[in-house]
Write an enzyme that holds these catalytic residues in place. Structure first.
Site, PDB file in Angstrom:
ATOM      1  N   LYS A  45       0.834  -1.199   0.000  1.00 40.98           N
ATOM      2  CA  LYS A  45       0.000   0.000   0.000  1.00 40.98           C
ATOM      3  C   LYS A  45       0.876   1.260   0.000  1.00 40.98           C
ATOM      4  O   LYS A  45       2.040   1.221   0.410  1.00 40.98           O
ATOM      5  CB  LYS A  45      -0.872   0.023   1.263  1.00 40.98           C
ATOM      6  CG  LYS A  45      -1.962  -1.030   1.318  1.00 40.98           C
ATOM      7  CD  LYS A  45      -2.747  -0.898   2.609  1.00 40.98           C
ATOM      8  CE  LYS A  45      -3.848  -1.943   2.700  1.00 40.98           C
ATOM      9  NZ  LYS A  45      -4.928  -1.690   1.734  1.00 40.98           N
ATOM     10  N   ARG A 119     -10.613 -11.333   1.263  1.00 40.91           N
ATOM     11  CA  ARG A 119     -11.506 -12.341   0.669  1.00 40.91           C
ATOM     12  C   ARG A 119     -10.870 -13.729   0.710  1.00 40.91           C
ATOM     13  O   ARG A 119     -11.581 -14.731   0.750  1.00 40.91           O
ATOM     14  CB  ARG A 119     -11.864 -11.930  -0.760  1.00 40.91           C
ATOM     15  CG  ARG A 119     -10.710 -11.905  -1.746  1.00 40.91           C
ATOM     16  CD  ARG A 119     -11.008 -11.061  -2.953  1.00 40.91           C
ATOM     17  NE  ARG A 119     -11.104  -9.635  -2.608  1.00 40.91           N
ATOM     18  CZ  ARG A 119     -11.418  -8.669  -3.472  1.00 40.91           C
ATOM     19  NH1 ARG A 119     -11.677  -8.964  -4.734  1.00 40.91           N
ATOM     20  NH2 ARG A 119     -11.481  -7.415  -3.081  1.00 40.91           N
TER      21      ARG A 119
END
Length: 245
Positions: A45, A119
């Site tokens: 990130k 996920r």
């Protein structure tokens, strides 16, 4: 789940808390994403705002809070609260973009972005819950996608479900409790966008598809089979320092 933890030295924790209810023959389940820190893995990130990425545990924290409450009550049915607590770090053994991993239900997943890790964690949590408890329904709670902020801002959470009556019930309860929820569709066309050339699924859709929040929901749907399931994306509402009324 294990593949997300490969880049950190901190052991992941796969937590299942069972609360006995009045009807001992039925189960319902709450499932929470508990990313204790999310650096994005190899798909690192940007540094701006990364200090806040401990907030990625908010779904797991909500489920843990629910478990604490329910443990002091007697719910109508048994409840199992399942949490995946893990860090997503870019260590030397971290999962790489392009790797293929195998999920608990045997489906293979091509990792195209290691920052779409929530996920992957939830896939195994959901399948574990289905396999071991056969619940009447599952509600998963996760700070799953930045895309939900573009859809709903921080005013409410997104809900997706494979059973309309479950979605309706959750939205109604949200209205009663002051937790706004907005249902997003799980259009079947997105199922095709999740197909991989080298595995059963890929963990993100192509950039031209957009639809980041509902494509993540479509991915999770692959791990609940016929069990009634609802997914709450709380990325816009799980962390806020301002009162909203």
């Amino acid at each position: 789940f294990a593949s997300v933890a490969q880049g950190t030295k901190i052991d992941p924790k796969f937590i299942a808390l069972e609360i006995k209810g009045k009807n001992p023959n039925k189960w319902v389940s709450l499932v929470g994403k508990g990313l204790t820190f999310d650096a994005g893995g190899i798909s690192l990130k940007p540094s701006a705002g990364m200090a806040e990425m401990k907030y990625d545990l908010c779904g797991g924290a909500a489920v843990l809070g629910a478990a604490y409450y329910l443990a002091h009550k007697t719910p109508p049915t048994n409840v199992v609260c399942v949490i995946g607590a893990v860090e997503n770090m870019p260590g030397f053994s971290a999962t790489r973009p392009g790797d293929v991993v195998k999920s608990l239900n045997g489906k293979t997943i091509e990792i195209l972005n290691t920052d779409a890790e929530g996920r992957l964690v939830l896939a195994d949590l959901l399948q574990y819950t289905v396999n071991n408890y056969k619940p009447e329904f599952i509600i998963d709670i996760a700070t799953l996608t930045g895309a939900v902020l573009f859809a709903l801002g921080s005013m409410g959470s997104a809900v997706m479900s494979n059973k309309q009556d479950l979605a309706d019930y959750i939205i109604k309860i949200g209205q009663k409790q002051g937790e706004p929820l907005w249902q997003l569709p799980l259009w079947p066309e997105l199922d095709r966008e999740l197909q991989s050339d080298v595995a059963d699924l890929k963990n993100i859709v192509s950039s031209n598809v957009k639809a980041g929040t509902i494509s993540a929901g479509a991915f999770l749907k692959c791990f609940v089979q016929d069990t009634a399931w609802a997914h709450l994306d709380i990325a816009g509402t799980g962390w806020d320092c301002k009162a909203t009324g």
